[in-house]
Design a protein around this motif. Structure first.
Motif, PDB file in Angstrom:
ATOM      1  N   GLY A  59       0.812  -1.214   0.000  1.00  0.00           N
ATOM      2  CA  GLY A  59       0.000   0.000   0.000  1.00  0.00           C
ATOM      3  C   GLY A  59       0.841   1.256   0.000  1.00  0.00           C
ATOM      4  O   GLY A  59       2.017   1.244  -0.407  1.00  0.00           O
ATOM      5  N   VAL A  60       0.245   2.324   0.482  1.00  0.00           N
ATOM      6  CA  VAL A  60       0.858   3.652   0.422  1.00  0.00           C
ATOM      7  C   VAL A  60       0.788   4.294   1.808  1.00  0.00           C
ATOM      8  O   VAL A  60      -0.274   4.286   2.448  1.00  0.00           O
ATOM      9  CB  VAL A  60       0.132   4.547  -0.605  1.00  0.00           C
TER      10      VAL A  60
ATOM     11  N   ALA B 174      12.378   7.655   7.974  1.00  0.00           N
ATOM     12  CA  ALA B 174      12.732   6.892   6.772  1.00  0.00           C
ATOM     13  C   ALA B 174      11.590   6.813   5.775  1.00  0.00           C
ATOM     14  O   ALA B 174      11.818   6.491   4.610  1.00  0.00           O
ATOM     15  CB  ALA B 174      13.172   5.479   7.161  1.00  0.00           C
ATOM     16  N   TRP B 175      10.363   7.117   6.208  1.00  0.00           N
ATOM     17  CA  TRP B 175       9.190   6.976   5.347  1.00  0.00           C
ATOM     18  C   TRP B 175       8.341   8.219   5.435  1.00  0.00           C
ATOM     19  O   TRP B 175       8.296   8.889   6.464  1.00  0.00           O
ATOM     20  CB  TRP B 175       8.373   5.743   5.757  1.00  0.00           C
TER      21      TRP B 175
ATOM     22  N   GLU C  26       5.316   4.052  -1.581  1.00  0.00           N
ATOM     23  CA  GLU C  26       4.689   2.761  -1.856  1.00  0.00           C
ATOM     24  C   GLU C  26       5.495   1.680  -1.150  1.00  0.00           C
ATOM     25  O   GLU C  26       6.706   1.550  -1.361  1.00  0.00           O
ATOM     26  CB  GLU C  26       4.618   2.514  -3.357  1.00  0.00           C
ATOM     27  N   VAL C  27       4.820   0.891  -0.325  1.00  0.00           N
ATOM     28  CA  VAL C  27       5.512   0.006   0.597  1.00  0.00           C
ATOM     29  C   VAL C  27       4.857  -1.372   0.655  1.00  0.00           C
ATOM     30  O   VAL C  27       3.705  -1.553   0.258  1.00  0.00           O
ATOM     31  CB  VAL C  27       5.528   0.601   2.024  1.00  0.00           C
TER      32      VAL C  27
ATOM     33  N   LEU D 194       8.315  -1.586   7.485  1.00  0.00           N
ATOM     34  CA  LEU D 194       8.097  -1.192   6.095  1.00  0.00           C
ATOM     35  C   LEU D 194       9.320  -1.451   5.220  1.00  0.00           C
ATOM     36  O   LEU D 194      10.465  -1.322   5.661  1.00  0.00           O
ATOM     37  CB  LEU D 194       7.725   0.289   6.027  1.00  0.00           C
ATOM     38  N   MET D 195       9.035  -1.809   3.971  1.00  0.00           N
ATOM     39  CA  MET D 195      10.063  -2.028   2.962  1.00  0.00           C
ATOM     40  C   MET D 195       9.539  -1.504   1.628  1.00  0.00           C
ATOM     41  O   MET D 195       8.323  -1.372   1.447  1.00  0.00           O
ATOM     42  CB  MET D 195      10.379  -3.528   2.841  1.00  0.00           C
TER      43      MET D 195
END
Length: 459
Positions: free
Chosen positions: A122-123, A133-134, A139-140, A187-188
């Motif tokens: 998702g986002v 970091a995000w 988009e993850v 998250l990645m």
């Protein structure tokens, strides 16, 4: 929610997403605490997830320190989704209550409902304090390891953190929903060449297979190893098969139907055992325990396929049904690496074959962040591919979980959450085109199987 979806489909910028109002409620697949006893007295195999899973409107949580709120385009079904739905081996609500006692922030998880699911693509919509970091618009995909890391125990391997939990199973606000709350270190980057549903299918099973088979925390597979893989075309087994082949090992794939055997051969495996066709019955039907003669017959079949070699590694996840055979067939000094226990978690085996042949049993549970990141990186590079065979809409998650529970699926079963259709989310069509046959292998196999009766009926 429609405004958010419109913005996401238009690949909104960070600024435009930040200006959008977050809805006060969202749809999530839930189990309910007041229904936790609904299957009392019903054998686990006969429990029906379609009766216990609901798609409910639930309040939207606000991300706290170190957390992110993610708009979920797609998710997938894992076996812990089955366990949550059938309240087996235990209800998940004691997990939430125990977590809720930890802190004020954790108390939000202790609710009369449990929004389940341990995968997402998702986002990012919002981030809490301390997240750098995000940002909104990223988009993850998410892996499912939730850790606190306030104890020294987890700092060499986060799975040793005493406050380690599986997100969406032992925590609330999981991924089978329109929105999800995660820790930012879950998250990645989403693989850019995959659709939302393909990317969503990878987090749990790909990372689990990587740690279990490849990592030094698992079996530490090396080139030339013979690897026996149970359920080799299934959710986790198909990734183990890919890792064995990519790592120069020799997989021996155990499956339960000719169609699943064909998929393993298409993946590149040469040695395949259809255990149903060959009639292996490791447990006596009269309740008299396990049958060592069947272990020996199974071991002889493996050696027939490998030129006389026993497995260096046995990739175990069925558990009770197969574990005695796994310990028996592993080579002298070999390794049985185990997780999940989908056929039962009270294992029985003959310890003489373990101790006298200096074999090892290694327990493996999901993956740490580094392992999950490495597994995701291999997907991003087109070395490891998704195994989605079907996608369901969010409203039909109960049916999706039912099919996994009944083992009527192949590979992974995806769920579309906010994504209105399949096939969306591809950002690198060139890389996708280079690997399209591998990416869609499971889809094509199922489509061919469904078309076959119609083709046969034509005059």
């Amino acid at each position: 929610m429609e405004d958010i979806l419109d913005a996401l489909l238009d690949t909104a910028t960070t600024d435009s997403l930040a200006r959008l109002k977050i809805p006060e409620a969202y749809r999530a697949v839930t189990v309910r605490r007041d229904e936790a006893d609904m299957f009392e007295g019903v054998p686990a195999a006969e429990r029906d997830p379609r009766k216990s899973l609901h798609v409910d409107e639930v309040p939207t949580p606000t991300p706290g320190p170190g957390e992110a709120l993610v708009a979920v385009m797609a998710s997938s079904v894992n076996y812990n989704s089955v366990w949550s739905a059938i309240f087996e081996p235990v209800s998940t609500f004691p997990f939430l209550k125990r977590y809720g006692r930890r802190s004020e922030q954790a108390r939000r998880h202790d609710l009369p409902y449990h929004a389940i699911g341990s995968d997402l693509a998702g986002v990012v919509l919002r981030t809490g304090p301390g997240v750098h970091a995000w940002k909104p618009g990223d988009e993850v995909v998410a892996h499912c390891l939730s850790v606190e890391l306030e104890s020294p125990d987890g700092h060499s391997d986060t799975l040793l953190d005493p406050e380690q939990r599986i997100w969406g199973y032992e925590t609330n606000f999981g991924g089978l929903a329109e929105l999800a709350l995660v820790k930012s270190n879950q998250l990645m980057p989403k693989p850019r060449h995959l659709t939302w549903e393909e990317a969503a299918s990878l987090g749990l099973v790909n990372s689990t297979a990587y740690r279990q088979l490849v990592s030094r925390n698992g079996a530490g597979m090396k080139q030339g190893d013979t690897v026996l893989i149970w359920g080799a075309s299934g959710g986790i087994g198909a990734f183990a098969t890919q890792y064995a082949l990519a790592g120069g090992a020799f997989p021996v794939c155990v499956v339960s139907s000719p169609d699943k055997a064909r998929i393993c051969r298409e993946l590149g495996a040469e040695a395949v055992i259809d255990r149903r066709a060959e009639g292996y019955a490791f447990w006596r039907p009269d309740g008299g325990g396990q049958d060592p003669a069947e272990w020996r017959r199974f071991g002889a079949r493996i050696r027939e396929l490998t030129g006389g070699e026993d497995p260096d590694i046995v990739f175990e996840h069925p558990g009770r049904e197969t574990f005695g055979a796994s310990v028996y067939v592993a080579r002298r000094g070999g390794t049985v690496v185990t997780c999940a226990s989908t056929s039962g978690y009270l294992h029985e085996y003959d310890n003489r074959y373990l101790w006298m042949n200096v074999k090892r049993i290694i327990g493996s549970h999901f993956a740490n962040y580094r392992e999950a990141w490495e597994a995701n990186r291999l997907v991003q590079k087109g070395r490891i591919h998704p195994t989605v065979h079907r996608a369901f809409p969010l409203e039909e998650t109960g049916q999706a979980v039912y099919e996994v529970h009944r083992n009527t699926h192949q590979g992974k079963v995806a769920v579309l959450c906010l994504a209105p259709d399949e096939g969306l989310g591809v950002r690198d069509p060139e890389l996708r085109a280079r690997h399209l046959p591998a990416i869609t292998r499971f889809r094509r196999r199922v489509a061919d199987a469904e078309a076959a009766p119609h083709e046969a009926a034509r005059p």
